[in-house]
Write an enzyme that holds these catalytic residues in place. Sequence first.
Site, PDB file in Angstrom:
ATOM      1  N   TYR A 449      50.836  52.589  28.550  1.00 45.64           N
ATOM      2  CA  TYR A 449      50.444  52.091  27.222  1.00 45.64           C
ATOM      3  C   TYR A 449      51.636  51.866  26.302  1.00 45.64           C
ATOM      4  O   TYR A 449      52.756  52.244  26.591  1.00 45.64           O
ATOM      5  CB  TYR A 449      49.362  52.940  26.573  1.00 45.64           C
ATOM      6  N   GLU A 450      51.350  51.180  25.193  1.00 43.03           N
ATOM      7  CA  GLU A 450      52.361  50.731  24.211  1.00 43.03           C
ATOM      8  C   GLU A 450      53.415  49.831  24.847  1.00 43.03           C
ATOM      9  O   GLU A 450      54.593  49.882  24.504  1.00 43.03           O
ATOM     10  CB  GLU A 450      53.029  51.929  23.522  1.00 43.03           C
ATOM     11  N   GLY A 451      52.989  48.996  25.759  1.00 45.44           N
ATOM     12  CA  GLY A 451      53.900  48.112  26.484  1.00 45.44           C
ATOM     13  C   GLY A 451      54.336  48.797  27.754  1.00 45.44           C
ATOM     14  O   GLY A 451      55.125  49.751  27.727  1.00 45.44           O
TER      15      GLY A 451
END
Length: 600
Positions: A449-451
């Site tokens: 997550y978050e890239g």
Amino acid sequence: MRIYNAPLQEMQFLLTEVFDAPSFWRDNESLSHIDMDTVSMVLEELAKFTKNVLLPLNRSGDEEGVKFTHDAQGYGQVTTPTGFKQAYQQYMEAGWIGLGATSEYGGQGFPKMVSMFQEEMMFSANQAFALYPNLALGAGLCLLESASEELKNIYLEKIYSGEWAGTMCLTEAHAGTDLGLIKTKAVPNKEGSYDITGSKIFITAGDHDLTENIIHLVLAKTPGAPAGSKGTSLFIVPKYLVEKDDKGDYQSGERNAASVGSVEHKMGVKGSATCVLNFDKAKGWMVGEENTGLASMFIIMNYERLAIGVQGISVTELAYQNAVAYANDRLQSRSDSGIKNPDKPADALIHHADVRRMLLNAKSHAEVSRCFAMYVAKQLDIAKYSNDKQIVETANNRVALLTPITKAFLSDKGFEAAVDCQQVFGGHGYIREWGMEQIVRDARIAQIYEGANGIQALDLLGRKVARDSGAMLFDFLAEIRGYIANMQAEHGIEQATLNAANDIECLTKTLLMNINERKDEVNGCAVNYLHAVGYLCFAYMYAMIVETCQGKDEVFYANKLKLADYFIDHILPRMQSHIAMAQAGSESMMAFDLAYFDHM
């Protein structure tokens, strides 16, 4: 079995000795109210809370998970695991949520060098619980830097007190990482609000019963907006509309048309609600200027990426503490294979070299990752509080360069450490009662997550390095070389770090040349480049640790020097394999026809 004791001595060592935070605070007018006695008290109290309140809820929260039902009005709603609501209330009433938030809006104003350790303890003790206040703080930071004064006055104090929570609503089912593809619409109303319509997925803490209101930050497109990511705008969309009471205070009012449609059934962090959110002409208010939404959202995304790097430290520390306890207790085989004394009883696992290898890998990663995160935290504090424009610019450049490394490298190393520590348990590590399989499952999301970490690598090489022909990276190398040149210690880490810096400089120049010739080359070598630079960062941190420990006779410092030796012998050599793979690039990857990848 589940053990966690906050590593307070390690935290104090970094703050007071490696980075000399007290002098930094004392010399900065905006931080002169911070002193080490107060910080020590804060960290000690947080250590008690995380151990006594959050840790016991970790396994039960994983087993129970969140519950999705519908209320009397038909709205979807999420109930957090048993004990979460009471723990949150205790956390909020103690004032922990706004520890690092600006005092202008009710926060306590502690620097990042302190709040980073707060994050580490929270994520170590209970990652699922920690995500709820963490997302709220990220939303608050975004509003602080991008919203109008009116919006700040309405929302920030409530967020920093913990009365209201926050989310970031970016992607959609068809979009993934490509946010330019979003379809959520924002239609303006005459009174200045917007009607927000669309659906968002993978929304961490998208709904829960911990707070009276949840403030969603939603990316959407206004009518006639440019195509792609340049046409995104950012909106505040509260779960409950906000109104003033008789005293002029802001309170939650009637329900907005924003609701949770479902929750995801996940591999790990099951006590954290990951939601599908639906907006059906929900009332929203624009944050910042039209079509600047992605830039505003990157404020919260970069905050969360650094927090995810801290999650990598947290899972490493938690896994190590449990594995080393097991290795000391579990009797298994003889370390000398019984050659000298076949009647000798079994030894504890800790006597076996291969077990020590796995434990030392984790311990090495925990200590150096924590040091690296503290280095980045200090750069953030310098950028925020310094009055020297040149120093601020340098600090901002460091943060920009090192954010993708912090997120990706530390989360990769955290998952690696979790698996190593699970392996110490043998078959017992694969079953629930020892808790290690949950640690591994919970750790896995940080790489996604978050890239996802591959995206972080592309950001590092494609944006942070190639875009300015390596200027930020080469300036960082100059800092490293300057530090090594002034070291008083005589230890192998100095030359090892210089060699690593030289290798990264050569690799960077080679890759920049290759990228200039073949623009798509960055995709084939970015991940290995990030790992190579990550090992250089670790070497630099160990140089700082060694310099700090030099000439100090206590066992604590002697063991740090031994751990630096272990890093040089067993961890840093990995850098060369990543350099070789980065130099090999994408040619062998792209040699296959697409037909090769057809479904069988």
